[in-house]
Design a protein around this motif. Structure first.
Motif, PDB file in Angstrom:
ATOM      1  N   SER A 369       0.825  -1.193   0.000  1.00 58.76           N
ATOM      2  CA  SER A 369       0.000   0.000   0.000  1.00 58.76           C
ATOM      3  C   SER A 369       0.867   1.255   0.000  1.00 58.76           C
ATOM      4  CB  SER A 369      -0.920  -0.006   1.220  1.00 58.76           C
ATOM      5  OG  SER A 369      -1.779  -1.135   1.211  1.00 58.76           O
ATOM      6  N   ARG A 371       0.736   5.649   0.406  1.00 57.70           N
ATOM      7  CA  ARG A 371      -0.029   6.774   0.935  1.00 57.70           C
ATOM      8  C   ARG A 371       0.625   8.061   0.459  1.00 57.70           C
ATOM      9  NH1 ARG A 371      -1.043   7.539   7.305  1.00 57.70           N
ATOM     10  NH2 ARG A 371       1.242   7.663   7.263  1.00 57.70           N
ATOM     11  N   LYS A 373       0.432  12.088   0.714  1.00 56.73           N
ATOM     12  CA  LYS A 373      -0.128  13.144   1.551  1.00 56.73           C
ATOM     13  C   LYS A 373      -0.053  14.502   0.857  1.00 56.73           C
ATOM     14  CE  LYS A 373       1.117  10.963   5.968  1.00 56.73           C
ATOM     15  NZ  LYS A 373       1.851  11.154   7.257  1.00 56.73           N
ATOM     16  N   GLU A 388      -5.642  13.215   0.873  1.00 62.61           N
ATOM     17  CA  GLU A 388      -4.645  12.197   1.214  1.00 62.61           C
ATOM     18  C   GLU A 388      -5.087  10.922   0.481  1.00 62.61           C
ATOM     19  OE1 GLU A 388      -3.630   9.591   5.065  1.00 62.61           O
ATOM     20  OE2 GLU A 388      -3.011  11.695   5.259  1.00 62.61           O
ATOM     21  N   HIS A 390      -4.806   7.021  -0.757  1.00 59.82           N
ATOM     22  CA  HIS A 390      -4.329   5.688  -0.404  1.00 59.82           C
ATOM     23  C   HIS A 390      -4.476   4.772  -1.617  1.00 59.82           C
ATOM     24  CE1 HIS A 390      -5.065   6.236   4.213  1.00 59.82           C
ATOM     25  NE2 HIS A 390      -4.359   7.225   3.674  1.00 59.82           N
TER      26      HIS A 390
END
Length: 619
Positions: A369, A371, A373, A388, A390
């Protein structure tokens, strides 16, 4: 009236309490059913029915403890046990670990519950294959622990029978074992990197800074609470991204995430970066009663739940085709049901609010995964949104990539709140500057307090780190301190005795007028007395350690080779020869040489003794 019999469960607990108090073994964390069955099995072997009677037997017969522990601690192990999992560890996991380490970084491995050592030496072979023996010796330390002292004693010998090596590849047997008297001993140069010691996973502190932790089919003996405690310690022991290798009997449940699966089928996991240290979700196979009921319309329910999610979400197939887009995603990014089924690259979403295709490809290839930001998107004039994002790979049951899920969390409100806080902070800073001139004394005090707080924080960090190390080392130091003191006293006595013996032997060799030379089995000089110095003009420090045939003296040492070799092969050999030589003064002389075998304690040849004496002139 019959006396009331004690509660069997309480009587069994009394046995466990006695074992803990008398020998330091705490079995209270073990599964009661299997533990009670093994204790009962041992009682039946010696004909005892009641637990109180068995405690009496333990009190009067010290040897019974060893028999009981051997019954409880079933040491079932083998080289490369579960070949498929070990092959994956050797070919995929270990190279990945080494790739993250520098050429001089230490590699620390822990084999917990190592039994008689097969698992620890399997790890040594796997790492030596991946790194090469030289780098292995320099960088690797394998800590192998168990609670069974008898098993540890056997493991330290590193000697196994032919049947024990059946699962070892033939090329590994030839490369890493030496055959002696029908048994196979692990290579001594690599054996030094394997450190065996006693460690109770329930009571003792874990070994820290571990890169690879192997604990196979050991947790299944403990109850769930104890397993959670042990796995919490494993989480502490591992370095960030450290790898945990379990056995088939252990599995991962989803109550907690302190380890992420690398390969769930083969029970290989990685330390989760944000793990809390609570290991309650990591247990061995439980007995689960199936209480599921059929749910009708499940597909429609899933579709409506996905569509109604307040968070924008898009699902892309493995071929980069948009498969799903919920209502929030359609509203936020101007998508429509017609966009479902189109390639991602054809949609504006592929490059706004961020270049999305690169992250989708990275998540699909790396199977992890991502992420992202602080993504800002100017949706319209004066309208700025913050996300944000994902990006999560979707993995099927057969471990294939089904697609990638992209979730857009709208953090605009939080961002604006942060901006408001920053503005307020700037206002406060301005006010603080205005008040600064009138608060010089307070500022000075505040700086002193701040400095003190920083020092206290630093000291606290150091104390915490020191405390962790002391917790790990304290019990081991306590248990070994007495042993070291005893060994030290014994070594001191032995040292005095050896000094006396050496002085005595030195005085004998010095007193002999004849030249005396002592050789080892490789014909290297072990002793060279003063008579030999006088005869050949070579000092003792120049001769000792040199090969006899390499000495540049007037004695034709090559002529002595046959008798020396005979002395080295026959413990009863003794012979005398006379040879022409040139002494240290350059004169030709006849030397009488007596050669005899030097026998060791077993009566076998351990070297040779040469006694050389210059003959007087004969008419």
């Amino acid at each position: 009236m019959n006396a009331r019999r004690p509660d069997p469960d309480q009587a069994f607990e009394d046995v466990l309490l006695y074992l803990k108090e008398s020998r330091g073994f705490d079995f209270t964390g073990y599964k009661r059913t299997s533990l009670q069955r093994r204790v009962r099995h041992r009682m039946n072997q010696i004909g005892i029915e009641d637990y109180p009677d068995y405690i009496d037997q333990l009190q009067v017969n010290a040897d019974e403890f060893s028999a009981l522990f051997n019954t409880i601690l079933i040491n079932v192990t083998g080289f490369f046990r579960d070949t498929e999992a070990w092959t994956y560890l050797r070919e995929d996991v270990i190279p990945a670990i080494l790739a993250e380490r520098g050429p001089d970084d230490p590699i620390r491995v822990w084999s917990a519950g190592c039994a008689s050592g097969e698992e620890a030496y399997s790890l040594a072979m796997a790492l030596a294959e991946a790194m090469g023996p030289d780098r292995f010796r320099q960088q690797v330390k394998i800590y192998a622990t168990d609670v069974d002292n008898e098993a540890l004693t056997q493991a330290r010998l590193a000697s196994y029978g032919e049947r024990d090596l059946q699962s070892v590849p033939p090329e590994f047997t030839a490369k890493y074992f030496e055959q002696q008297n029908g048994r196979y001993s692990f290579r001594k140069d690599l054996r030094r990197s394997v450190i065996f010691g006693r460690n109770d996973l329930v009571q003792d502190a874990p070994i820290s800074r571990i890169d690879l932790l192997v604990c196979r089919n050991t947790l299944m003996y403990f109850n769930q609470e104890t397993q959670s405690k042990i796995l919490g310690r494993f989480h502490f022991a591992l370095v960030p991204k450290g790898v945990l290798f379990l056995g088939k009997a252990e599995m991962l449940l989803s109550h907690s995430r302190i380890f992420d699966p690398i390969d769930l089928k083969r029970r290989i996991f990685r330390k989760a970066p944000n793990g809390s240290g609570s290991a309650a979700g990591f247990v061995s196979h439980p007995v689960v009663h199936d209480r599921r009921v059929d749910v009708g319309g499940i597909d429609e329910l899933r579709e409506h739940a996905f569509s109604a999610s307040p968070v924008a979400q898009v699902v892309v197939t493995a071929d980069d085709v948009v498969a799903l887009a919920n209502q929030q995603a359609q509203t936020t990014f101007g998508l429509s049901p017609k966009d479902v089924g189109r390639p991602l690259r054809d949609l504006d979403l592929s490059y706004r609010p961020i270049e999305l295709r690169g992250y989708v490809e990275q998540a699909r290839l790396e199977r992890k995964s991502l992420r992202v930001k602080d993504v800002e998107w100017l949706r319209g004039p004066g309208e700025s949104l913050w996300f944000e994002i994902h990006v999560n790979p979707l993995v099927g049951v057969d471990n294939t990539i089904l697609g990638v899920s992209v979730v857009f969390h709208d953090v605009t409100s939080a961002r604006r709140l942060l901006e408001d806080l920053e503005y307020a902070n700037r206002q406060l800073e301005s006010a603080y500057e205005e008040l600064q001139s009138t608060n010089e004394e307070l500022e000075t005090t505040n700086e002193e307090l701040q400095s003190t707080v920083e020092e206290l924080e630093t000291t606290n960090e150091e104390l915490q780190s020191t405390n962790e190390e002391l917790e790990t080392m304290n019990e081991e130091l306590q248990s070994t301190n007495d042993e070291l003191q005893t060994i030290n006293d014994t070594l001191r006595e032995r040292s005095v005795e050896l000094d006396q013996v050496n002085e005595f032997l030195e005085s004998i060799l010095t007193s002999l007028r004849a030249g005396v030379v002592v050789l080892d089995l490789q014909m290297r000089v072990l002793a060279w007395n003063r008579g030999a110095e006088e005869l050949w003009g070579v000092r003792r420090d120049e001769a000792e350690g040199e090969h006899l045939l390499n000495l540049d003296i007037g004695l034709p040492v090559a002529d002595l080779r046959p008798v020396v070799r005979s002395a080295l092969s026959d413990a009863a050999f003794i012979d005398e020869v006379k040879v022409s030589a040139v002494n240290r003064r350059g004169r030709e002389v006849v030397v009488r040489v007596v050669c005899s075998s030097l026998r060791n304690n077993d009566g076998e040849p351990g070297g040779a003794i040469l006694v050389m004496e210059q003959q007087t002139d004969q008419v």
